[in-house]
Structure formats: structure tokens, C-alpha cells
Design an enzyme around this catalytic site. Structure first.
Site, PDB file in Angstrom:
ATOM      1  N   LYS A 167       0.843  -1.206   0.000  1.00  0.00           N
ATOM      2  CA  LYS A 167       0.000   0.000   0.000  1.00  0.00           C
ATOM      3  C   LYS A 167       0.880   1.260   0.000  1.00  0.00           C
ATOM      4  O   LYS A 167       0.572   2.249  -0.695  1.00  0.00           O
ATOM      5  CB  LYS A 167      -0.932  -0.016   1.214  1.00  0.00           C
ATOM      6  N   LYS A 235      -0.514  11.508   5.490  1.00  0.00           N
ATOM      7  CA  LYS A 235      -0.243  10.384   6.405  1.00  0.00           C
ATOM      8  C   LYS A 235       0.445   9.246   5.646  1.00  0.00           C
ATOM      9  O   LYS A 235       1.439   8.683   6.111  1.00  0.00           O
ATOM     10  CB  LYS A 235      -1.559   9.892   7.010  1.00  0.00           C
TER      11      LYS A 235
HETATM   12  P1  NAD Z   1     -12.805   8.173   7.874  1.00  0.00           P
HETATM   13  O1  NAD Z   1     -12.136   9.199   8.697  1.00  0.00           O
HETATM   14  O2  NAD Z   1     -13.957   8.553   7.006  1.00  0.00           O
HETATM   15  O3  NAD Z   1     -13.316   6.953   8.810  1.00  0.00           O
HETATM   16  C1  NAD Z   1     -12.669   6.502   9.959  1.00  0.00           C
HETATM   17  C2  NAD Z   1     -13.732   6.209  11.002  1.00  0.00           C
HETATM   18  O4  NAD Z   1     -13.104   5.633  12.154  1.00  0.00           O
HETATM   19  C3  NAD Z   1     -14.470   7.466  11.495  1.00  0.00           C
HETATM   20  O5  NAD Z   1     -15.876   7.292  11.310  1.00  0.00           O
HETATM   21  C4  NAD Z   1     -14.092   7.572  12.965  1.00  0.00           C
HETATM   22  O6  NAD Z   1     -15.147   8.065  13.785  1.00  0.00           O
HETATM   23  C5  NAD Z   1     -13.773   6.131  13.308  1.00  0.00           C
HETATM   24  N1  NAD Z   1     -12.884   5.956  14.456  1.00  0.00           N
HETATM   25  C6  NAD Z   1     -11.733   6.617  14.735  1.00  0.00           C
HETATM   26  N2  NAD Z   1     -11.183   6.135  15.864  1.00  0.00           N
HETATM   27  C7  NAD Z   1     -11.993   5.136  16.306  1.00  0.00           C
HETATM   28  C8  NAD Z   1     -11.957   4.253  17.413  1.00  0.00           C
HETATM   29  N3  NAD Z   1     -10.962   4.293  18.302  1.00  0.00           N
HETATM   30  N4  NAD Z   1     -12.981   3.369  17.560  1.00  0.00           N
HETATM   31  C9  NAD Z   1     -14.004   3.326  16.659  1.00  0.00           C
HETATM   32  N5  NAD Z   1     -14.096   4.138  15.580  1.00  0.00           N
HETATM   33  C10 NAD Z   1     -13.088   5.040  15.409  1.00  0.00           C
HETATM   34  O7  NAD Z   1     -11.643   7.500   7.002  1.00  0.00           O
HETATM   35  P2  NAD Z   1     -11.796   6.626   5.664  1.00  0.00           P
HETATM   36  O8  NAD Z   1     -11.690   7.516   4.482  1.00  0.00           O
HETATM   37  O9  NAD Z   1     -12.937   5.702   5.812  1.00  0.00           O
HETATM   38  O10 NAD Z   1     -10.416   5.825   5.710  1.00  0.00           O
HETATM   39  C11 NAD Z   1     -10.196   4.741   6.586  1.00  0.00           C
HETATM   40  C12 NAD Z   1      -8.840   4.119   6.242  1.00  0.00           C
HETATM   41  O11 NAD Z   1      -8.857   3.680   4.876  1.00  0.00           O
HETATM   42  C13 NAD Z   1      -7.670   5.103   6.368  1.00  0.00           C
HETATM   43  O12 NAD Z   1      -6.541   4.414   6.865  1.00  0.00           O
HETATM   44  C14 NAD Z   1      -7.438   5.539   4.913  1.00  0.00           C
HETATM   45  O13 NAD Z   1      -6.105   5.956   4.684  1.00  0.00           O
HETATM   46  C15 NAD Z   1      -7.783   4.275   4.164  1.00  0.00           C
HETATM   47  N6  NAD Z   1      -8.209   4.488   2.770  1.00  0.00           N
HETATM   48  C16 NAD Z   1      -9.098   5.490   2.470  1.00  0.00           C
HETATM   49  C17 NAD Z   1      -9.484   5.667   1.141  1.00  0.00           C
HETATM   50  C18 NAD Z   1     -10.442   6.776   0.745  1.00  0.00           C
HETATM   51  O14 NAD Z   1     -10.579   7.042  -0.455  1.00  0.00           O
HETATM   52  N7  NAD Z   1     -11.112   7.438   1.681  1.00  0.00           N
HETATM   53  C19 NAD Z   1      -8.979   4.827   0.136  1.00  0.00           C
HETATM   54  C20 NAD Z   1      -8.122   3.799   0.479  1.00  0.00           C
HETATM   55  C21 NAD Z   1      -7.741   3.635   1.805  1.00  0.00           C
END
Ligand code: NAD
Length: 286
Positions: A167, A235
Site C-alpha cells: 500500500k 499520512k
Molecule cells: P474516515 O475518517 O472517514 O473513517 C474513519 C472512522 O473511524 C471514522 O468514522 C471515525 O469516527 C472512526 N474511528 C476513529 N477512531 C476510532 C476508534 N478508536 N474506535 C471506533 N471508531 C473510530 O476514514 P476513511 O476515508 O474511511 O479511511 C479509513 C482508512 O482507509 C484510512 O486508513 C485511509 O487511509 C484508508 N483508505 C481510504 C481511502 C479513501 O478514499 N477514503 C482509500 C483507500 C484507503
């Protein structure tokens, strides 16, 4: 299967929805009650804690922002895990943290895999993510049917942490291509050449890429609604730079891209799409 899902954000919610559509029972937890409501609306069950999401689960998925959040929930997951639980962390975090998770899980009889994804919100909604998986081969085989519900390219790439290393490689390539497409747009416009016509030609030749296919028009129009936020890419570039340091290799272009993404953030574009790297290159030239 009964699946516990922790982290119901932009990615987690549609992924959980696809698991529900495939006939699994999903119990989800998020720090935000509003996010849990989204799961309820799709037919899932809400949990009041990580422990409650994990208690009856055959398989647990975490989709959290970064390493600290994964480190925070893992002890609670392991404490309440049923023996033989499959645990897939699908967040993008440091390979080191994924190796730590696997080490913590093994003595508890929990089968941990790092399984970060590429493909964005669209891929999460459509169930067409690319998923790169680190961990034991037999655990990957056990998880494959569920992963097949979430993605179309699902590959076991090596031992714990290997999924995160792949990744990191993905993110440095994506960042580099955005930077170069931005430079191409600035060059074409400064030379009085129509950037739309120019990039159409690039997209059909050796310089072609999915980024050019999907993003050239919105970049030329300066539309930067996310998508994938600059903050998250910042990040991920930090993860790539740290992984390179740990592996003892020099990645000069990755270093440059990391600085450009940092500049985008410093200029206040953290919540824009990562294609807003164009704003940084433009600012260097005005
Ligand atoms: P996001 O911020 O929308 O979602 C993360 C969720 O985790 C939030 O709803 C938050 O409230 C929750 N959270 C945080 N700490 C917590 C805890 N201790 N207990 C329970 N819930 C908790 O982020 P996202 O865009 O969904 O991304 C999630 C992961 O996927 C990240 O690592 C990101 O880099 C990766 N990612 C994102 C994308 C994208 O396009 N958004 C694509 C590929 C990978």
C-alpha cells in the site's frame, strides 16, 4: 458469517453495506453515533463498544484512520475475541504496526491479516477494491471469500506487514503521478497549449494512467472535492518515507512527493482531493 466492523467512515460504511448485501450479519462500532446510524439504515446492528462488536464475531474488520487508532482498539479486540477469530485490519497504517498486531494476536489464537485497500470510496461502494494482504497463507485463504465481497483484485503479497508495504508503494506511485500530471498542466497552460487536448493525447499513449483517465478533466477545471483527502495522503507519504528508512533504502522522488503533499497541507488544502497538488505547483509559478 457474523462480522464485527469497527470504523464506519467513508470507506467502512459502504464496505459493511456490501457484507450485509452478501448475507453476512454485521455488528458495527464507531466513535461517532451518526456513523452507526448509517449502518443501521443499511440493515446492520449497532454496538456500544468494540467489545460488543467483537463478542459474537467469526471475523472482525477494522477500517480506522491511522496506526494510533488501530493500536488503541486491538487490545480490546483480542480481549473479547473468540478463539480462532479472523481479524482483518483494512486501514492504511505503518507495516511495523501490522507486524505488532500479528504478534499480539498469535498467542490469543487470533488469525490477524493486514489487508489495506486501494480504489477509494467508489471502489468501496461498488465492491471493486484492490486488496493487498499480509499474513499467513492459510489465514488468507480463510478470509478470501469475505475479501471477494469487498474487492475484485485480492492478492496475498507476503507475511504480516507486507500488505501495508505494498500500500505504501501504491501511495508513492499515485502521489508521484499526480505531481507530474500537475506539472504537465502548468507547462501546457504556460505555453499556450490547450491542456485538455494535450492530456487527451497523453492518456492514449505510454504516459496513460488511471489517474489521467479519471482525473484529468476535473484537474483542468480545478475541481478538488474529495475523493481522497490531502490529509490522508500526507499520512500515507509519512508511512512510505518511514518504510523506506526502515528498509534502508533511498527513495528520492518519494521524498519530493512527500514534501509537495506536505506543502498542499501547509497551504490549507488538507481537506481537498489529493489532485489539489496542482495548486502547489501553480503556486510555485505565480
Ligand atoms: P474516515 O475518517 O472517514 O473513517 C474513519 C472512522 O473511524 C471514522 O468514522 C471515525 O469516527 C472512526 N474511528 C476513529 N477512531 C476510532 C476508534 N478508536 N474506535 C471506533 N471508531 C473510530 O476514514 P476513511 O476515508 O474511511 O479511511 C479509513 C482508512 O482507509 C484510512 O486508513 C485511509 O487511509 C484508508 N483508505 C481510504 C481511502 C479513501 O478514499 N477514503 C482509500 C483507500 C484507503
Amino acid at each position: 458469517m457474523t462480522i464485527g466492523f469497527v470504523g464506519l467512515g467513508i470507506m467502512g460504511t459502504p464496505m459493511a453495506a456490501n457484507l450485509l448485501k452478501a448475507g453476512h450479519a454485521v455488528t458495527g462500532f464507531d466513535l461517532s453515533g451518526e456513523r452507526i446510524e448509517h449502518l443501521l439504515a443499511r440493515g446492520g446492528t449497532g454496538a456500544r463498544s468494540v467489545a460488543e462488536a467483537v463478542a459474537d464475531a467469526d471475523l472482525v474488520i477494522t477500517m480506522l484512520p491511522d496506526s494510533p487508532q488501530v493500536g488503541e482498539v486491538v487490545p480490546e479486540i483480542l480481549e473479547h475475541a473468540r478463539p480462532g477469530l479472523l481479524y482483518l485490519d483494512m486501514s492504511t497504517i505503518r507495516p511495523q504496526t501490522s507486524r505488532w498486531v500479528a504478534e499480539q494476536a498469535a498467542p490469543r489464537g487470533v488469525r490477524a491479516l493486514d489487508a489495506p485497500v486501494s480504489g477509494g470510496e467508489r471502489g468501496a461502494v461498488d465492491g471493486t477494491l484492490s486488496i493487498m494482504v499480509g499474513g499467513a497463507a492459510e489465514d488468507f485463504e480463510a478470509a478470501r471469500p469475505v475479501l471477494g465481497t469487498l474487492g475484485t483484485t485480492v492478492v496475498h503479497v507476503g507475511p504480516p506487514g507486507a500488505g501495508q508495504t505494498v500500500k505504501a508503494a501504491n501511495q508513492l506511485v499515485v502521489g508521484g503521478i499526480y505531481g507530474l500530471v500537475a506539472e504537465a498542466i502548468v507547462l501546457l497552460e504556460a505555453s499556450g497549449v490547450d491542456p485538455g487536448a494535450g492530456l487527451d493525447v497523453l492518456a492514449g499513449g505510454l504516459a496513460g494512467s488511471r489517474i489521467l483517465d479519471l482525473k484529468r478533466h476535473s484537474m483542468i477545471r480545478r475541481e478538488f472535492a474529495p475523493g481522497f483527502r490531502v490529509d490522508l495522503h500526507h499520512k500515507d507519504m509519512g508511512i512510505a518515507v518511514a518504510a523506506a528508512r526502515e528498509a534502508g533504502v533511498s527513495l528520492p522522488l518519494t521524498g519530493q512527493v512527500a514534501q509537495l503533499v506536505a506543502a498542499a497541507r501547509a497551504q490549507g488544502h488538507g481537506s481537498l482531493d489529493h489532485s489539489a497538488l496542482l495548486k502547489v505547483i501553480e503556486r510555485l509559478n505565480t
